[in-house]
Write an enzyme that holds these catalytic residues in place. Sequence first.
Site, mmCIF file in Angstrom:
data_model
loop_
_atom_site.group_PDB
_atom_site.id
_atom_site.type_symbol
_atom_site.label_atom_id
_atom_site.label_comp_id
_atom_site.label_asym_id
_atom_site.label_seq_id
_atom_site.Cartn_x
_atom_site.Cartn_y
_atom_site.Cartn_z
ATOM 1 N N GLY A 255 0.826 -1.193 0.000
ATOM 2 C CA GLY A 255 0.000 0.000 0.000
ATOM 3 C C GLY A 255 0.866 1.251 0.000
ATOM 4 N N GLY B 236 0.396 -5.167 0.646
ATOM 5 C CA GLY B 236 -0.814 -5.105 -0.153
ATOM 6 C C GLY B 236 -0.759 -5.951 -1.404
ATOM 7 N N GLU C 228 5.659 -5.497 7.534
ATOM 8 C CA GLU C 228 4.977 -4.395 8.201
ATOM 9 C C GLU C 228 5.553 -4.003 9.554
ATOM 10 O OE1 GLU C 228 2.224 -5.939 5.126
ATOM 11 O OE2 GLU C 228 3.476 -6.867 6.649
ATOM 12 N N ASP D 213 -1.241 -7.279 7.583
ATOM 13 C CA ASP D 213 -2.683 -7.128 7.382
ATOM 14 C C ASP D 213 -3.088 -7.694 6.026
ATOM 15 O OD1 ASP D 213 -1.412 -5.065 5.953
ATOM 16 O OD2 ASP D 213 -3.128 -3.718 6.184
#
Length: 347
Positions: free
Chosen positions: A65, A111, A134, A142
């Site tokens: 992301g 992502g 992350e 996530d």
Amino acid sequence: MTDLVRFAVEGGVGRISLTRPKAIHALNLEMCQAMLDQLVEWIGDVQVTTVIVDHGEGRGFCAGGDVRWLVAEGSEDDARAFFHTEYRLNHLMFTYPKPIVAFMDGVTMGGGVGISAPARYRIATENTGLAMPETTIGLFPDVGGGWYLAQLPGAVGAFLALTGARLDGAECLALGLATHYLPSDSLADVKAAIAANPGDIDAILAAASVEPPAARILGNRDRIDRLFGLPRYEDILAALADDSSAWAAKELATLSHKSPSSCKISLRLLKEAKAVPDFAAEMALEYTLAARVAVAQDFHEGVRALLIDKTGEPKWRPPTPEAVTDEMLDAVFAPLPEGQGWSPQPL
């Protein structure tokens, strides 16, 4: 729509190609919303029987992301809107009624895992580099990372979540994160063959698959399970410190740069992910965490140090694992107020 993602229908295949090469196709809200809208439209399109997800020019599939923009220019509302939409995309892909083929050729991080791991067919190559890094930026694995990592054998999920270790294509295949291993120079022909005969995906991919190199991570399974299979983060660090191997020293040094809060959140997420009833519940859980973590100090500090100022020296708060209490974790995992949680895309 957006010019950062290209959509096309080729034969019986809906084609989604990321076209943001300068950012290694990092996802922003506009891209996630466009993909979400197009996938919803294709559900009712009888011409589209299969979906391919890949990238255009550039050296990677998707670097994750666009967290740099969220921290440097976005607001707290922007962060929550991005994660809410991204997780809807992840969930829709996971539950999609038509087969999805994801080509993880090159960098596949964060992502990028979120838009490839849900696919029925996940293609790795000699260029694949998959990671969930992350904890380096004060976040947690996530986009469904809790679900996928919790299903890996032994303590491999905990190892990948904490260290952000990068897997090559052979390792992805060995762990089940990829379904096929293909040489990258065959991909154009394979995509054309799928477009021409989408009902023959299994045969097409089987014919194009080659024997991968040895999966290096399998040679470290015993030490990963022994050192990363402990219940508490402090125990893992102590075990690594007590181990005399160069491998343990390297991983301990890696962890010294990670956010202590993120590491503890990640371990608890993997534990709780094993008990969630379905992927929608996983997304709701991860959004609860993201809604809080993405506006917290460590996320902003991690992104600043790694991606904005590039000092590589984040100042984590709290600075040590011991200072991250169970009460702090309980507050992060507590349900969001009524009306502020995550929900799947209405169809």
